[in-house]
Design an enzyme around this catalytic site. Structure first.
Site, mmCIF file in Angstrom:
data_model
loop_
_atom_site.group_PDB
_atom_site.id
_atom_site.type_symbol
_atom_site.label_atom_id
_atom_site.label_comp_id
_atom_site.label_asym_id
_atom_site.label_seq_id
_atom_site.Cartn_x
_atom_site.Cartn_y
_atom_site.Cartn_z
ATOM 1 N N CYS A 215 0.842 -1.204 0.000
ATOM 2 C CA CYS A 215 0.000 0.000 0.000
ATOM 3 C C CYS A 215 0.874 1.250 0.000
ATOM 4 O O CYS A 215 1.817 1.365 0.791
ATOM 5 C CB CYS A 215 -0.914 0.000 1.220
ATOM 6 S SG CYS A 215 -2.023 1.430 1.232
ATOM 7 N N CYS B 281 -19.316 -6.034 3.715
ATOM 8 C CA CYS B 281 -18.609 -4.814 4.100
ATOM 9 C C CYS B 281 -17.309 -4.793 3.295
ATOM 10 O O CYS B 281 -16.746 -5.848 3.009
ATOM 11 C CB CYS B 281 -18.299 -4.840 5.598
ATOM 12 S SG CYS B 281 -17.334 -3.425 6.172
ATOM 13 N N CYS C 127 -19.096 2.239 8.570
ATOM 14 C CA CYS C 127 -18.329 1.611 9.642
ATOM 15 C C CYS C 127 -17.106 2.507 9.840
ATOM 16 O O CYS C 127 -16.273 2.622 8.932
ATOM 17 C CB CYS C 127 -17.920 0.200 9.232
ATOM 18 S SG CYS C 127 -16.772 -0.585 10.383
ATOM 19 N N CYS D 242 0.571 0.431 10.307
ATOM 20 C CA CYS D 242 0.138 -0.611 9.372
ATOM 21 C C CYS D 242 1.291 -1.398 8.737
ATOM 22 O O CYS D 242 2.153 -0.826 8.071
ATOM 23 C CB CYS D 242 -0.709 0.011 8.269
ATOM 24 S SG CYS D 242 -1.352 -1.253 7.139
ATOM 25 N N ARG E 85 -17.598 -2.022 17.957
ATOM 26 C CA ARG E 85 -16.833 -3.262 17.757
ATOM 27 C C ARG E 85 -15.522 -3.256 18.527
ATOM 28 O O ARG E 85 -14.705 -2.346 18.384
ATOM 29 C CB ARG E 85 -16.544 -3.493 16.271
ATOM 30 C CG ARG E 85 -15.707 -4.764 16.042
ATOM 31 C CD ARG E 85 -15.566 -5.138 14.593
ATOM 32 N NE ARG E 85 -16.855 -5.261 13.967
ATOM 33 C CZ ARG E 85 -17.227 -4.631 12.859
ATOM 34 N NH1 ARG E 85 -16.380 -3.847 12.240
ATOM 35 N NH2 ARG E 85 -18.425 -4.795 12.357
ATOM 36 N N CYS F 61 -16.410 -9.054 5.778
ATOM 37 C CA CYS F 61 -15.732 -7.812 5.419
ATOM 38 C C CYS F 61 -14.527 -8.128 4.526
ATOM 39 O O CYS F 61 -13.759 -9.036 4.827
ATOM 40 C CB CYS F 61 -15.238 -7.101 6.670
ATOM 41 S SG CYS F 61 -16.524 -6.846 7.888
ATOM 42 N N CYS G 217 0.383 4.943 6.847
ATOM 43 C CA CYS G 217 -0.240 4.803 8.174
ATOM 44 C C CYS G 217 0.770 4.127 9.116
ATOM 45 O O CYS G 217 1.206 2.998 8.866
ATOM 46 C CB CYS G 217 -1.514 3.982 8.083
ATOM 47 S SG CYS G 217 -2.641 4.578 6.792
HETATM 48 S S1 SF4 Z 1 -4.104 1.177 6.910
HETATM 49 FE FE1 SF4 Z 1 -2.506 0.093 5.728
HETATM 50 S S2 SF4 Z 1 -3.607 -0.726 3.966
HETATM 51 FE FE2 SF4 Z 1 -4.928 0.865 4.859
HETATM 52 S S3 SF4 Z 1 -4.413 2.748 3.776
HETATM 53 FE FE3 SF4 Z 1 -3.083 2.695 5.608
HETATM 54 S S4 SF4 Z 1 -1.175 1.696 4.891
HETATM 55 FE FE4 SF4 Z 1 -2.766 1.257 3.379
#
Ligand code: SF4
Length: 336
Positions: free
Chosen positions: A69, A144, A204, A76, A276, A113, A73
């Site tokens: 990705c 979802c 959600c 993540c 949740r 989901c 984040c």
């Molecule tokens: S949480 Fe992870 S998968 Fe989702 S947008 Fe952020 S980096 Fe990408």
């Protein structure tokens, strides 16, 4: 005594338990500051106004496209910015997704989901996901998806395919957000949420605690969620899973009582939403989870994996439910 404490933060005559969209930070702060017995009492009382306290909704989450990705984040393991050992995969094919959905249904899930590690879906990918939504729905499961940012037409396309819920978390307070994600803004998130809402898809939306945020950031997160034009039907509250290789891997663990308080405040501020108890259960004691259910959590993810991080084995959850006298929620929960 408890009434005096409660009234101190509620001079505006707003009764606890009402569905409101004008929550102030002061009011949310006052909830967090309640003595724990008062907070739990109010959360449980309000929970019973809208839900059967024995029922917990069960969702299953499948990563249909893992890793690679472009977003950053900080929590993540699927971000390309961090070396976490999660390889970038391709979008799963329809039959493989359906096999997982059938297994989830057989295990008692009512909602399936599907998560994809994208900044936003390309239109070609969206068509493939729409085919999955149609087929999963045909199995009798609620659907979802969490696919990143959506445009208004993309949200409408998912609605036309029959999507019931779209997950897009605000993650934290507006002030702390820039410390966690720099590749898109808080407003980008709110825009996607409004496209989803306008398309008629249930929302959600929740966040993550234990990321090094201050209590005031948890206040800001709940105040933001509870002040949306409509409350999210589903509010996931996640405990940070500290994954090696991510910038948050060395964060100190959050005190479990602070986590339970966050659940209770979410329950009080969004009385009719399903709250949740989401990521982080793997490392949570049964006692903490039981307190979360008492605080008004009434949904969990079930199954051994949450996207790329571990989740309790289904057997362990079944034993915990039996011990607590909790049963899976069968009917669709009420909508705000
Ligand atoms: S949480 Fe992870 S998968 Fe989702 S947008 Fe952020 S980096 Fe990408």
């Amino acid at each position: 005594m408890s009434n005096i404490t409660l009234e101190a933060g509620f001079e505006h005559g707003n009764p606890l338990g009402a569905i409101r969209h004008d929550w102030t930070r002061e009011e949310v702060r006052a909830l967090f500051a309640l003595p724990f017995p008062d907070l739990m009492y109010e959360a449980q009382r309000i929970h019973r106004m809208h839900f059967d306290p024995r029922e917990v909704q069960i969702s299953t989450l499948l990563s249909i496209k893992t890793g690679g990705c472009p977003e950053d984040c900080a929590y993540c393991p699927q971000s390309v910015h961090y070396d976490t050992g999660v390889p970038a995969g391709k979008l799963m094919d329809l039959e493989a997704v359906l096999a997982e959905a059938r297994a989830a249904k057989a295990a008692g899930a009512s909602r399936f989901c599907m998560g994809a590690a994208w900044r936003s879906p390309k239109d070609r990918d969206l068509e493939a996901v729409c085919a999955m939504v149609e087929e999963v729905k045909a199995l009798g499961l609620e659907t979802c998806a969490t696919l990143g940012m959506l445009t208004a037409p993309q949200a409408r396309r998912l609605k036309a395919a029959g999507l019931d819920y779209y997950n897009h978390n605000i993650d934290t307070s507006p002030e702390y957000y820039g410390r966690i994600i720099t590749t898109r803004t808080y407003q980008d998130r709110l825009d996607t949420l409004s496209h989803v809402r306008a398309a008629g898809i249930h929302v959600c939306c929740g966040g993550i605690v234990g990321m090094g945020e201050r209590l005031e950031d948890r206040v800001g997160m709940i105040a933001t969620l509870a002040s949306l034009p409509a409350h999210p039907e589903s509010v996931p509250i996640n405990m940070l899973v500290r994954v090696e290789g991510t910038p948050l891997a060395r964060r100190a663990a959050l005190d479990p009582i602070a986590f339970v308080r966050t659940i209770a405040v979410a329950r009080i501020a969004m009385p009719a939403s399903v709250v949740r108890l989401s990521a982080g259960r793997e490392d949570m004691s049964e006692e903490t989870q039981a307190l979360c259910f008492l605080a008004g959590a009434n949904s969990i993810f079930y199954g051994p994996k949450l996207l790329t991080t571990p989740n309790p084995e289904p057997d362990r959850d079944t034993r915990m439910f039996d011990k607590l006298g909790i049963v899976p929620m069968v009917d669709r929960p009420p909508v705000t």
